[in-house]
Design a protein around this motif. Structure first.
Motif, PDB file in Angstrom:
ATOM      1  N   GLU A  21      12.485   0.914  20.279  1.00 50.95           N
ATOM      2  CA  GLU A  21      13.402   1.072  19.143  1.00 50.95           C
ATOM      3  C   GLU A  21      13.394  -0.140  18.207  1.00 50.95           C
ATOM      4  N   MET A  22      12.830  -1.261  18.678  1.00 53.14           N
ATOM      5  CA  MET A  22      12.720  -2.430  17.786  1.00 53.14           C
ATOM      6  C   MET A  22      11.438  -2.411  16.956  1.00 53.14           C
ATOM      7  N   ASP A  23      10.565  -1.448  17.237  1.00 52.73           N
ATOM      8  CA  ASP A  23       9.302  -1.329  16.512  1.00 52.73           C
ATOM      9  C   ASP A  23       9.535  -0.482  15.256  1.00 52.73           C
ATOM     10  N   PHE A  24      10.063  -1.110  14.228  1.00 53.18           N
ATOM     11  CA  PHE A  24      10.348  -0.380  12.994  1.00 53.18           C
ATOM     12  C   PHE A  24       9.079  -0.091  12.199  1.00 53.18           C
ATOM     13  N   LEU A  25       7.997  -0.769  12.508  1.00 56.28           N
ATOM     14  CA  LEU A  25       6.730  -0.456  11.855  1.00 56.28           C
ATOM     15  C   LEU A  25       6.331   0.989  12.178  1.00 56.28           C
ATOM     16  N   SER A  26       6.299   1.327  13.470  1.00 60.77           N
ATOM     17  CA  SER A  26       5.857   2.669  13.858  1.00 60.77           C
ATOM     18  C   SER A  26       6.810   3.741  13.351  1.00 60.77           C
ATOM     19  N   SER A  27       8.126   3.514  13.495  1.00 62.50           N
ATOM     20  CA  SER A  27       9.074   4.553  13.055  1.00 62.50           C
ATOM     21  C   SER A  27       9.016   4.724  11.537  1.00 62.50           C
ATOM     22  N   HIS A  28       8.887   3.610  10.823  1.00 65.04           N
ATOM     23  CA  HIS A  28       8.821   3.695   9.358  1.00 65.04           C
ATOM     24  C   HIS A  28       7.545   4.414   8.919  1.00 65.04           C
ATOM     25  N   LEU A  29       6.413   4.010   9.498  1.00 65.26           N
ATOM     26  CA  LEU A  29       5.139   4.626   9.101  1.00 65.26           C
ATOM     27  C   LEU A  29       5.129   6.120   9.405  1.00 65.26           C
ATOM     28  N   ARG A  30       5.703   6.507  10.571  1.00 68.45           N
ATOM     29  CA  ARG A  30       5.715   7.929  10.909  1.00 68.45           C
ATOM     30  C   ARG A  30       6.499   8.735   9.860  1.00 68.45           C
ATOM     31  N   VAL A  31       7.669   8.225   9.492  1.00 66.40           N
ATOM     32  CA  VAL A  31       8.480   8.922   8.488  1.00 66.40           C
ATOM     33  C   VAL A  31       7.764   8.911   7.133  1.00 66.40           C
ATOM     34  N   TRP A  54       0.855  -1.214   0.000  1.00 66.43           N
ATOM     35  CA  TRP A  54       0.000   0.000   0.000  1.00 66.43           C
ATOM     36  C   TRP A  54       0.881   1.251   0.000  1.00 66.43           C
ATOM     37  N   MET A  55       1.935   1.234   0.817  1.00 66.88           N
ATOM     38  CA  MET A  55       2.841   2.385   0.881  1.00 66.88           C
ATOM     39  C   MET A  55       3.503   2.615  -0.484  1.00 66.88           C
TER      40      MET A  55
END
Ligand SMILES: Cc1cc2nc3c(=O)[nH]c(=O)nc-3n(C[C@H](O)[C@H](O)[C@H](O)COP(=O)(O)O)c2cc1C
Length: 178
Positions: A144-154, A103-104
């Motif tokens: 910091e291991m939650d790359f889903l949230s950090s990726h989606l935010r960016v 989707w992204m």
């Protein structure tokens, strides 16, 4: 009236916590809803023809180019029409499920959802809010291991959606019986 784009990405269509949480968020918000289930109706992976078509000037696109972009245009239009985007998202292998990444990939469109200016990239999907209900096993949401949230935010910021709230799905709904 608020228009909501509701997206679910969990492969689990029966006992998913992120699905239950996103449904509750949407019900609590109220409004008209467009629903996209990325597991029941998976999006295709982008390919070379798609990537070429998106970079081709709209006036110069062939009928084939336009056809390659039809689904992407639909995905973009769903987001453009929404005031709020609610996503139910499980963490798979520390990151977003491939269904959500597809989707992204399809919504990131130069000159449509983002553009480059002399001041750098500018997101074009402005004035919207996103709420992400994140489900995980051992990885704490927002760690910091939650790359889903950090990726989606960016990523959402890149396309202009800067008002993004992350909630742990388990804080909204109790776990369903497996
Ligand atoms: C393929 C797969 C990979 C997973 N990887 C992780 C992970 O890296 N970290 C984690 O905390 N949980 C992981 N989990 C657990 C899920 O995030 C957890 O079961 C979550 O509740 C799934 O969301 P859902 O209930 O909405 O389907 C994984 C689950 C699956 C199926």
């Amino acid at each position: 009236m608020t228009h909501i784009l509701h997206i679910d990405a969990s492969a689990n269509t029966t006992t998913s916590i992120s699905r239950a949480a996103s449904a509750k968020l949407v019900a609590d918000l109220g409004g008209t809803v467009t629903y996209r289930d990325l597991a029941e109706t998976p999006l295709p992976q982008i390919d070379g023809a798609w990537a070429d078509a998106r970079l081709t000037d709209p006036d110069a696109r062939s009928a084939e180019d336009a056809a390659h972009l039809t689904l992407s245009d639909e995905i973009v239009a769903e987001a453009v029409a929404a005031d709020v985007i609610v996503i139910g998202a499980p963490i798979y292998n520390f990151a977003a499920p491939a269904s959500l990444k597809a989707w992204m990939d399809l919504i990131a469109r130069p000159r449509v959802t983002f553009r480059y200016t002399e001041n750098g990239p500018e997101g074009l999907l402005t004035g919207k809010k996103a709420i992400i209900a994140v489900a995980s096993g051992g990885v704490p949401v927002g760690s910091e291991m939650d790359f889903l949230s950090s990726h989606l935010r960016v990523f959402l910021g890149f396309i202009g959606i800067t008002d993004v709230e992350f909630v742990a799905a388990k804080d909204i709904v109790p776990p369903l019986a497996a």
